[in-house]
Structure formats: C-alpha cells, structure tokens
Write a protein that holds these residues in place. Structure first.
Motif, PDB file in Angstrom:
ATOM      1  N   UNK A  74       0.842  -1.211   0.000  1.00  0.00           N
ATOM      2  CA  UNK A  74       0.000   0.000   0.000  1.00  0.00           C
ATOM      3  C   UNK A  74       0.870   1.251   0.000  1.00  0.00           C
ATOM      4  N   UNK A  75       1.939   1.222   0.773  1.00  0.00           N
ATOM      5  CA  UNK A  75       2.790   2.418   0.808  1.00  0.00           C
ATOM      6  C   UNK A  75       3.420   2.689  -0.565  1.00  0.00           C
ATOM      7  N   UNK A  76       3.730   1.589  -1.272  1.00  0.00           N
ATOM      8  CA  UNK A  76       4.248   1.748  -2.644  1.00  0.00           C
ATOM      9  C   UNK A  76       3.169   2.335  -3.557  1.00  0.00           C
ATOM     10  N   UNK A  77       1.941   1.842  -3.402  1.00  0.00           N
ATOM     11  CA  UNK A  77       0.829   2.343  -4.238  1.00  0.00           C
ATOM     12  C   UNK A  77       0.574   3.826  -3.944  1.00  0.00           C
ATOM     13  N   UNK A  78       0.744   4.221  -2.693  1.00  0.00           N
ATOM     14  CA  UNK A  78       0.558   5.643  -2.334  1.00  0.00           C
ATOM     15  C   UNK A  78       1.668   6.492  -2.969  1.00  0.00           C
ATOM     16  N   UNK A  79       2.897   5.975  -2.948  1.00  0.00           N
ATOM     17  CA  UNK A  79       4.002   6.702  -3.602  1.00  0.00           C
ATOM     18  C   UNK A  79       3.688   6.902  -5.084  1.00  0.00           C
ATOM     19  N   UNK A  80       3.160   5.847  -5.725  1.00  0.00           N
ATOM     20  CA  UNK A  80       2.850   5.944  -7.158  1.00  0.00           C
ATOM     21  C   UNK A  80       1.742   6.971  -7.385  1.00  0.00           C
ATOM     22  N   UNK A  81       0.758   7.007  -6.502  1.00  0.00           N
ATOM     23  CA  UNK A  81      -0.339   7.987  -6.598  1.00  0.00           C
ATOM     24  C   UNK A  81       0.199   9.414  -6.464  1.00  0.00           C
ATOM     25  N   UNK A 276      -8.890  -3.315   4.812  1.00  0.00           N
ATOM     26  CA  UNK A 276      -9.096  -1.977   4.224  1.00  0.00           C
ATOM     27  C   UNK A 276      -7.826  -1.519   3.501  1.00  0.00           C
ATOM     28  N   UNK A 277      -6.668  -1.898   4.028  1.00  0.00           N
ATOM     29  CA  UNK A 277      -5.419  -1.529   3.344  1.00  0.00           C
ATOM     30  C   UNK A 277      -5.338  -2.192   1.975  1.00  0.00           C
ATOM     31  N   UNK A 278      -5.681  -3.483   1.926  1.00  0.00           N
ATOM     32  CA  UNK A 278      -5.628  -4.205   0.639  1.00  0.00           C
ATOM     33  C   UNK A 278      -6.626  -3.583  -0.346  1.00  0.00           C
ATOM     34  N   UNK A 279      -7.804  -3.242   0.148  1.00  0.00           N
ATOM     35  CA  UNK A 279      -8.827  -2.637  -0.722  1.00  0.00           C
ATOM     36  C   UNK A 279      -8.362  -1.275  -1.228  1.00  0.00           C
ATOM     37  N   UNK A 280      -7.613  -0.558  -0.401  1.00  0.00           N
ATOM     38  CA  UNK A 280      -7.145   0.777  -0.793  1.00  0.00           C
ATOM     39  C   UNK A 280      -6.189   0.709  -1.978  1.00  0.00           C
ATOM     40  N   UNK A 281      -5.430  -0.369  -2.069  1.00  0.00           N
ATOM     41  CA  UNK A 281      -4.526  -0.516  -3.228  1.00  0.00           C
ATOM     42  C   UNK A 281      -5.374  -0.586  -4.498  1.00  0.00           C
ATOM     43  N   UNK A 282      -6.468  -1.369  -4.423  1.00  0.00           N
ATOM     44  CA  UNK A 282      -7.347  -1.490  -5.600  1.00  0.00           C
ATOM     45  C   UNK A 282      -7.944  -0.136  -5.953  1.00  0.00           C
ATOM     46  N   UNK A 283      -8.307   0.653  -4.938  1.00  0.00           N
ATOM     47  CA  UNK A 283      -8.896   1.974  -5.201  1.00  0.00           C
ATOM     48  C   UNK A 283      -7.873   2.879  -5.883  1.00  0.00           C
ATOM     49  N   UNK A 284      -6.660   2.909  -5.354  1.00  0.00           N
ATOM     50  CA  UNK A 284      -5.644   3.833  -5.882  1.00  0.00           C
ATOM     51  C   UNK A 284      -5.156   3.424  -7.266  1.00  0.00           C
ATOM     52  N   UNK A 285      -5.061   2.087  -7.493  1.00  0.00           N
ATOM     53  CA  UNK A 285      -4.475   1.625  -8.759  1.00  0.00           C
ATOM     54  C   UNK A 285      -5.518   1.346  -9.828  1.00  0.00           C
ATOM     55  N   UNK A 286      -6.776   1.175  -9.415  1.00  0.00           N
ATOM     56  CA  UNK A 286      -7.812   0.743 -10.356  1.00  0.00           C
ATOM     57  C   UNK A 286      -8.354   1.873 -11.217  1.00  0.00           C
ATOM     58  N   UNK A 287      -9.434   1.540 -11.912  1.00  0.00           N
ATOM     59  CA  UNK A 287     -10.108   2.480 -12.803  1.00  0.00           C
ATOM     60  C   UNK A 287     -10.623   3.684 -11.992  1.00  0.00           C
ATOM     61  N   UNK A 288     -10.327   4.895 -12.471  1.00  0.00           N
ATOM     62  CA  UNK A 288     -10.735   6.107 -11.733  1.00  0.00           C
ATOM     63  C   UNK A 288     -12.041   6.690 -12.298  1.00  0.00           C
ATOM     64  N   UNK A 289     -12.714   5.907 -13.157  1.00  0.00           N
ATOM     65  CA  UNK A 289     -13.908   6.409 -13.840  1.00  0.00           C
ATOM     66  C   UNK A 289     -15.015   6.768 -12.841  1.00  0.00           C
ATOM     67  N   UNK A 290     -15.203   5.918 -11.824  1.00  0.00           N
ATOM     68  CA  UNK A 290     -16.288   6.194 -10.866  1.00  0.00           C
ATOM     69  C   UNK A 290     -16.051   7.503 -10.118  1.00  0.00           C
TER      70      UNK A 290
END
Ligand code: PMP
Ligand code: GLU
Length: 400
Positions: A74-81, A276-290
C-alpha cells in the motif's frame, strides 16, 4: 469524591459535525423524514472493484497484523499515486498509513508540536483542527479570512500571526467548510513564507479530486525540496473513493517525521485494518472512472444548491470551487424570529431548522464563524431538492 480526570482530555470539545450527523441519523431511525446536510460523507457506494478486493484479501488470509505504518504494497501504491497526481516523489518509508486522515492529522500534530508551540490555522476551519492542535499541546492561532478574499489567507496575514513560537501552519485546500481552493501562485507564496521562517506545513489535501469549473489542485509540497522537507501531506480514501467507513488515511513527509509518527502509532493503534489496506490498493491503482462520475454529480448538485440559495432572501453564498460544502452566509437573518424565538447566531438557526424544518445543517460556530451555516451536498438530488424547499419555507416563516 471521584479523582479528577485528565485535564487535557476534559478540555476537548466533541466533534460538532459528527454530533449533528448522529442526531440527524437518530431522528431518521425514529421515523422522522429528516434531510441531512450535516456531515460531509459521500452518499455513493464504495466502488465494486474495491469491495471485491477486500473480499479477496480476506479469502487470501490478509487478516493479520501488518507493519504499524501500513503494508509495503500500500505504501508503494501511495508513492505511485503521489507521483502520478501531485508530481511528488516519496519512498515507502516516508508514508504512514493510519485510521483515516483524521488520525493522520493527529499523528502529524503530535509529531511536530511541543507544549506551547503555536500553529497558525486559517479560519473558517474544519472543526477538528482546533481540537487536534490542543490535543498535541499546541496553541491554535487563528487567521480570519473573509468572503471578500474568497476565504483565502494571504501571506501578509500569516506574517501578522507569526511569533517566535510559531511552529506550523495548517493548510486545507480544497477547504472544508468554505470550498475555497488556493491557486498555485498563492501556494508558492505561502511555501516561500514557510521556508523563510522554517515552519512546518500540514497540508490536508483530502478533497484534492473534488474540484469544479476547471479549478486545479496543487500540493504545496511540489514547489521544491525545501518546502517538501517541511510539509506533511495528509490525504485519504474517505472522500475520493466513498470509503468513509473503511478508515484509511495517510501522510507523506520527511523520513524523521514519518519515523516518529510510525513509532507513536505502533503503540497507540498498531496498523490500520489489513483488509481496508488491501482494498485501498485497488482503489488507488484501479479504474478512476467512478471518481470522475462522482465529481460531475457533485458539481451538478452544487450548482443546483447555489441556484436555490440565490432565491432565498437573507442567505448568500460564494460559489465553492472544491470539496462538497456550501458555506452560506445567514447574517441577513440574524435578529429575525421564529415564533417567539430570536435567531441570534447560526446555532439558533440550525436548531430551529432541525426542529421545525426537519433539515440538518452545521452551524458556523463549529468552524469559527457564527454568521454561516454549512450545507453538505454529499447527498442525493431528491433530498437536496426537498431540503432546499424546506429551508426556503422555514426562512419565509421568519418575522422581524
Ligand atoms: N480533513 C478534512 C478537511 C475533512 O473534512 C475530513 C472529513 N472527515 C477529514 C480530514 C478526515 O477524513 P477521514 O478521517 O474520514 O479520512
Ligand atoms: N469531515 C466530515 C465533516 O466535516 C465528516 C465528519 C467529521 O469527520 O468531522 O462533516
């Protein structure tokens, strides 16, 4: 006689936004048809792919302790965001994931404040900052902004508030409750001021994606290495992905601050929820259309609310550029009466409106200004229409 409780804790006021939300929800549960313009909580569901990621995480056994500051993934996904959206380069050790952005703000203030340190807080301010500063032993120093300046603090005002004890500035752009958004130029000036005076900046960017009419959000940390070193960027998943109940927020800061916060959190709460941390990776990396759909729906509601306010005598508002609140000026109604009760402040207005118009709004006292009420448009259009009808009717019943 019972021994005295902690003076530090008993000096803290409850969160007015959460209190009003609870009151409105309780009245609804009791069968009353209440419209809630109270708490700022998106009415949308968490995106389906995020929910699926949480289920998968549970099935895969991601149900155990993680490092206190969050999983490396997750911390890596946040860095990418942060790189993708804000042009900010951080390493995972500089990220601390907490139980919501409120917890991140708490950690950040605990990390930078010593007793008596002054923290500059532009007003109107989100209700929790004031208490969070006190909880860290700090002293809130208010800088009052007004409608005329678009509710933005100028460097001149910050200079006037500066003393040898000033330690930090809290910035919240887009702002709750005013919807004000600082331009890149204004932020650059504040960044220069912070660097010149060696002040930390706690930059709450939780509403960054909720901007309208072509408004652009800029992170103050992006103006070079010196200001980045002094800034604690605070963000979270609650607003951007309709994930208020999941409780994931995070900070990006220099390594020393991140380490201090991580150590502190390791004793106070340990890690935030692993699922919730695992789900947050999907939110940050997934489709941003919603997210884009949510923003355009919020914008439509904002325009409708502004149009309705324009038709109510005694209430005015500056069009918000971001977040999902209208901060409406009710000065024109102060001194008026509902029955035999005189409205002397926003608290009176909010109480009477809830009792007699079944509509919950947050009185401006919670944000440091009793001439305003805050209306959240994070609720469905039907309810907004109904709530605005009720406010209009209620105001029409007021007498001189
Ligand atoms: N900052 C601001 C300005 C907010 O309005 C909120 C709303 N709750 C938060 C932080 C905290 O969000 P959360 O703890 O749900 O991540
Ligand atoms: N931030 C939202 C608000 O201001 C949610 C409630 C809270 O956390 O205070 O209404």
């Amino acid at each position: 006689m019972a021994k005295e409780l902690s003076r530090c804790l008993t000096a803290i006021q409850p969160s007015a936004t959460l209190a009003i939300d609870s009151k409105a929800k309780a009245l609804k549960a009791a069968g009353l048809d209440v419209v809630g313009f109270g708490a700022g909580e998106p009415d949308f569901n968490t995106p389906a792919h995020v929910i699926r990621a949480a289920i998968k995480a549970m099935e895969e056994g991601k149900t155990r302790y993680t490092p206190a500051a969050g999983t490396p993934e997750l911390r890596k996904a946040i860095c990418a965001k942060l790189e993708r959206d804000n042009g900010l380069t951080y390493t995972p050790e500089q990220i601390v994931v907490s139980n919501g952005a409120k917890h991140s703000l708490f950690n950040a203030l605990q990390a930078v404040c010593n007793p008596g340190d002054e923290v500059i807080l532009p007003a109107p301010y989100w209700v929790s900052y004031f208490e969070l500063i006190k909880m860290a032993g700090g002293v809130p120093v208010l800088v009052h902004t007004s409608e005329d300046s678009g509710f933005l603090a100028s460097v001149k005002q910050l200079e006037q508030a500066l003393t040898p004890k000033t330690k930090a500035i809290i910035l919240n752009s887009p702002c709750n409750p005013t919807g004000a958004v600082y331009s890149a130029g204004q932020l650059k000036e504040i960044a220069d001021f912070a660097v010149k005076n060696d002040l930390y900046v706690i930059s709450d960017e939780i509403y960054e994606c909720l901007v309208y009419d072509g408004t652009v959000h800029t992170s103050i940390a992006s103006f070079g290495p010196e200001i980045k070193e002094l800034t604690v960027v605070v963000n979270g998943l609650s607003k951007a992905y309709a994930m208020t109940g999941w409780r994931i927020g995070y900070t990006a800061s220099n390594t020393a601050i991140a380490k201090a916060m991580s150590n502190y959190q390791s004793h106070a709460t340990s890690n935030p929820n692993s699922i919730a941390q695992a789900a947050s990776i999907a939110a940050l990396e997934g489709d941003q259309e919603e997210q884009r759909r949510m923003v355009s729906e919020f914008s439509r509601r904002r325009q409708y609310m502004m149009q309705r306010i324009a038709g109510i005598n005694g209430i005015t508002a500056v069009t918000p550029k971001g977040a999902f609140y209208v901060f409406a000026n009710i000065s024109g109604l102060l001194g008026k009466k509902y029955g035999d009760r005189t409205i002397t402040c926003a608290m009176d207005f909010a109480d009477l409106l809830l009792e007699n118009g079944n509509t919950a709004v947050v009185p401006g006292e919670a944000f440091g200004d009793p001439h305003y009420i805050r209306l959240a448009y994070a609720t469905d259009m039907q309810s907004i229409i109904k709530g605005m009808d009720r406010i209009e009717r209620f105001v029409g019943q007021l007498t001189d």
